[in-house]
Enzyme design. Structure first.
Site, mmCIF file in Angstrom:
data_model
loop_
_atom_site.group_PDB
_atom_site.id
_atom_site.type_symbol
_atom_site.label_atom_id
_atom_site.label_comp_id
_atom_site.label_asym_id
_atom_site.label_seq_id
_atom_site.Cartn_x
_atom_site.Cartn_y
_atom_site.Cartn_z
ATOM 1 N N GLY A 1 -1.272 -5.924 8.289
ATOM 2 C CA GLY A 1 -2.438 -6.018 7.410
ATOM 3 C C GLY A 1 -2.189 -6.918 6.217
ATOM 4 N N HIS B 1 11.518 -23.985 8.163
ATOM 5 C CA HIS B 1 10.533 -24.799 8.882
ATOM 6 C C HIS B 1 9.102 -24.617 8.397
ATOM 7 C CE1 HIS B 1 13.085 -25.626 12.756
ATOM 8 N NE2 HIS B 1 13.718 -25.937 11.639
ATOM 9 N N CYS C 1 3.367 -3.241 4.014
ATOM 10 C CA CYS C 1 2.466 -2.146 4.404
ATOM 11 C C CYS C 1 3.152 -1.385 5.536
ATOM 12 C CB CYS C 1 1.067 -2.643 4.764
ATOM 13 S SG CYS C 1 0.937 -3.708 6.216
ATOM 14 N N HIS D 1 8.856 -31.234 9.164
ATOM 15 C CA HIS D 1 8.174 -29.968 8.924
ATOM 16 C C HIS D 1 7.099 -30.105 7.847
ATOM 17 C CE1 HIS D 1 11.081 -28.309 11.595
ATOM 18 N NE2 HIS D 1 12.071 -28.735 10.822
ATOM 19 N N THR E 1 2.878 -1.603 8.891
ATOM 20 C CA THR E 1 3.339 -2.502 9.953
ATOM 21 C C THR E 1 3.704 -3.903 9.459
ATOM 22 O OG1 THR E 1 1.070 -3.232 10.311
ATOM 23 C CG2 THR E 1 1.848 -1.386 11.663
ATOM 24 N N GLY E 2 3.200 -4.273 8.300
ATOM 25 C CA GLY E 2 3.320 -5.657 7.820
ATOM 26 C C GLY E 2 2.167 -6.531 8.285
ATOM 27 N N ASP F 1 0.867 -1.183 0.000
ATOM 28 C CA ASP F 1 0.000 0.000 0.000
ATOM 29 C C ASP F 1 0.899 1.226 0.000
ATOM 30 O OD1 ASP F 1 0.960 0.185 2.601
ATOM 31 O OD2 ASP F 1 -1.000 0.124 3.568
ATOM 32 N N ARG G 1 3.943 -31.081 9.443
ATOM 33 C CA ARG G 1 3.300 -29.945 10.108
ATOM 34 C C ARG G 1 2.599 -29.022 9.104
ATOM 35 N NH1 ARG G 1 8.662 -29.787 13.891
ATOM 36 N NH2 ARG G 1 8.022 -31.573 15.148
HETATM 37 C C1 RB5 Z 1 -2.005 2.328 6.586
HETATM 38 O O1 RB5 Z 1 -2.091 3.519 7.309
HETATM 39 C C2 RB5 Z 1 -1.731 1.178 7.530
HETATM 40 O O2 RB5 Z 1 -2.878 0.915 8.286
HETATM 41 C C3 RB5 Z 1 -1.307 -0.050 6.774
HETATM 42 O O3 RB5 Z 1 -0.205 0.240 5.982
HETATM 43 C C4 RB5 Z 1 -0.897 -1.234 7.600
HETATM 44 O O4 RB5 Z 1 0.031 -0.901 8.573
HETATM 45 C C5 RB5 Z 1 -2.000 -2.048 8.115
HETATM 46 O O5 RB5 Z 1 -1.825 -3.101 8.735
#
Ligand code: RB5
Length: 157
Positions: free
Chosen positions: A71, A99, A66, A134, A68-69, A8, A137
């Site tokens: 989403g 793994h 994204c 693995h 935080t990674g 994004d 699993r």
């Molecule tokens: C966008 O602002 C933010 O919510 C998205 O990039 C991500 O971090 C969501 O998990």
């Protein structure tokens, strides 16, 4: 190796750096967008595109970014056949291949700097699935969908 990549707007800058880094090293990069850091888009659209490029066989592996990674990893893991790993260090990146046979790497641009992110990508690409116990699993992961709570038998530990 063919790698799908997508993000994004919050992951756009890191995605661009990773795409360039991969291309310089001879990887065939399929950039599925987004195309700038200013236009707000919805991360599930791009995570899903990356995931489906992998499960559809167009690409061997995928990378989704994204802010935080979180989403993109939540979304990618809803696509059957995807094992998406959100990594913030090289150890988990390597282990996710050894793994878990992770086929999508998820990163957060607001969490890791570019230097660490590129080290994570390198560690992830250099490792490969060990198989053996693995694989058993992974079969259990595949079969988890629809499992009724309380009726599961623990085996093979
Ligand atoms: C966008 O602002 C933010 O919510 C998205 O990039 C991500 O971090 C969501 O998990």
């Amino acid at each position: 190796m063919r790698i799908a990549i997508g993000s994004d707007q919050a992951g756009y800058n890191l995605k661009s750096e990773i795409a360039r880094w991969l291309a310089e090293r001879g990887y065939a990069v399929r950039d599925l967008g987004t195309d700038d850091a200013d236009t707000r888009v919805d991360y599930p659209d791009f995570a899903r595109a990356v995931a489906q490029a992998v499960t559809g066989g167009e690409c061997d592996l995928g990378i989704a970014v994204c802010g935080t990674g979180l989403g993109v990893s939540i979304t990618a893991n809803k696509v059957p056949g995807v094992r998406a790993a959100l990594c913030t260090n090289t150890y988990t990146a390597r282990m996710s291949r050894l793994h878990n046979d992770a086929n999508v790497l998820c990163l957060g641009e607001r969490v890791v700097g570019i230097g660490l992110a590129l080290d994570i990508v390198a560690a992830w690409l250099q490792a490969s699935f060990e198989g053996g116990r693995h694989a058993r699993r992974l079969a259990k992961i595949r079969n988890t969908k629809g499992t009724k709570v309380g009726r599961y038998q623990v085996t093979g530990h």
